[in-house]
Design a protein around this motif. Sequence first.
Motif, PDB file in Angstrom:
ATOM      1  N   ARG A   1      42.079  44.047  48.108  1.00 52.53           N
ATOM      2  CA  ARG A   1      40.624  44.179  47.840  1.00 52.53           C
ATOM      3  C   ARG A   1      40.040  42.740  47.443  1.00 52.53           C
ATOM      4  O   ARG A   1      40.702  41.995  47.259  1.00 52.53           O
ATOM      5  CB  ARG A   1      40.601  45.235  46.777  1.00 52.53           C
ATOM      6  CG  ARG A   1      41.133  46.516  47.004  1.00 52.53           C
ATOM      7  CD  ARG A   1      41.256  47.257  45.756  1.00 52.53           C
ATOM      8  NE  ARG A   1      41.726  46.598  44.498  1.00 52.53           N
ATOM      9  CZ  ARG A   1      42.023  47.038  43.461  1.00 52.53           C
ATOM     10  NH1 ARG A   1      41.710  48.059  43.021  1.00 52.53           N
ATOM     11  NH2 ARG A   1      42.699  46.262  42.529  1.00 52.53           N
ATOM     12  N   ALA A   2      38.816  42.741  47.875  1.00 56.65           N
ATOM     13  CA  ALA A   2      38.152  41.488  47.623  1.00 56.65           C
ATOM     14  C   ALA A   2      38.223  41.196  46.007  1.00 56.65           C
ATOM     15  O   ALA A   2      38.436  40.000  45.805  1.00 56.65           O
ATOM     16  CB  ALA A   2      36.579  41.683  47.724  1.00 56.65           C
ATOM     17  N   ARG A   3      38.360  42.117  45.099  1.00 56.81           N
ATOM     18  CA  ARG A   3      38.990  41.632  43.887  1.00 56.81           C
ATOM     19  C   ARG A   3      39.967  40.993  43.539  1.00 56.81           C
ATOM     20  O   ARG A   3      40.261  40.155  43.040  1.00 56.81           O
ATOM     21  CB  ARG A   3      38.644  43.164  43.030  1.00 56.81           C
ATOM     22  CG  ARG A   3      38.784  42.841  41.419  1.00 56.81           C
ATOM     23  CD  ARG A   3      39.013  44.118  40.729  1.00 56.81           C
ATOM     24  NE  ARG A   3      37.582  44.811  40.881  1.00 56.81           N
ATOM     25  CZ  ARG A   3      37.454  46.128  40.755  1.00 56.81           C
ATOM     26  NH1 ARG A   3      38.463  46.909  40.445  1.00 56.81           N
ATOM     27  NH2 ARG A   3      36.309  46.659  41.219  1.00 56.81           N
ATOM     28  N   ASP A   4      40.905  41.441  44.532  1.00 54.61           N
ATOM     29  CA  ASP A   4      42.241  40.736  44.467  1.00 54.61           C
ATOM     30  C   ASP A   4      42.444  39.315  44.849  1.00 54.61           C
ATOM     31  O   ASP A   4      43.099  38.428  44.437  1.00 54.61           O
ATOM     32  CB  ASP A   4      43.508  41.282  45.463  1.00 54.61           C
ATOM     33  CG  ASP A   4      43.819  42.811  45.186  1.00 54.61           C
ATOM     34  OD1 ASP A   4      43.426  43.313  43.736  1.00 54.61           O
ATOM     35  OD2 ASP A   4      43.797  43.648  45.847  1.00 54.61           O
ATOM     36  N   GLN A  12      36.952  27.732  41.791  1.00 54.90           N
ATOM     37  CA  GLN A  12      35.388  28.157  41.739  1.00 54.90           C
ATOM     38  C   GLN A  12      34.929  26.944  42.845  1.00 54.90           C
ATOM     39  O   GLN A  12      35.299  25.830  42.900  1.00 54.90           O
ATOM     40  CB  GLN A  12      34.853  27.753  40.617  1.00 54.90           C
ATOM     41  CG  GLN A  12      35.314  28.935  39.411  1.00 54.90           C
ATOM     42  CD  GLN A  12      34.485  28.648  38.220  1.00 54.90           C
ATOM     43  OE1 GLN A  12      34.044  27.656  37.894  1.00 54.90           O
ATOM     44  NE2 GLN A  12      35.150  29.563  37.232  1.00 54.90           N
ATOM     45  N   LEU A  37      39.734  37.174  44.038  1.00 55.58           N
ATOM     46  CA  LEU A  37      38.501  36.540  43.210  1.00 55.58           C
ATOM     47  C   LEU A  37      39.580  35.323  42.263  1.00 55.58           C
ATOM     48  O   LEU A  37      40.541  35.829  42.112  1.00 55.58           O
ATOM     49  CB  LEU A  37      37.896  37.454  42.129  1.00 55.58           C
ATOM     50  CG  LEU A  37      37.246  36.899  41.272  1.00 55.58           C
ATOM     51  CD1 LEU A  37      35.803  36.351  42.195  1.00 55.58           C
ATOM     52  CD2 LEU A  37      36.579  37.951  40.338  1.00 55.58           C
TER      53      LEU A  37
END
Length: 74
Positions: free
Chosen positions: A48-51, A58, A53
């Motif tokens: 998932r995209a969250r994985d 940054q 992050l």
Amino acid sequence: MPTVVLDQKGRITIPSEVRSRLGLKPGSRLELVLEGDRIVLRPARRLRARDLLGIAGQEEVELEDVECALGETS
């Protein structure tokens, strides 16, 4: 260790105690891996995209750059 039987179409049924322990439900995806003379089935990991992050650190980007990458500029 549970034993399964291959049917005429090459299908097996994963015993309920194994499905329950792994949280498998109808529609769950499994990866099939050959390890020598072994067949290994394991739950397929969905990324998932969250994985992702923070994985690359940054980075500051401009809104215009994002829109351009998405093809949303006129």
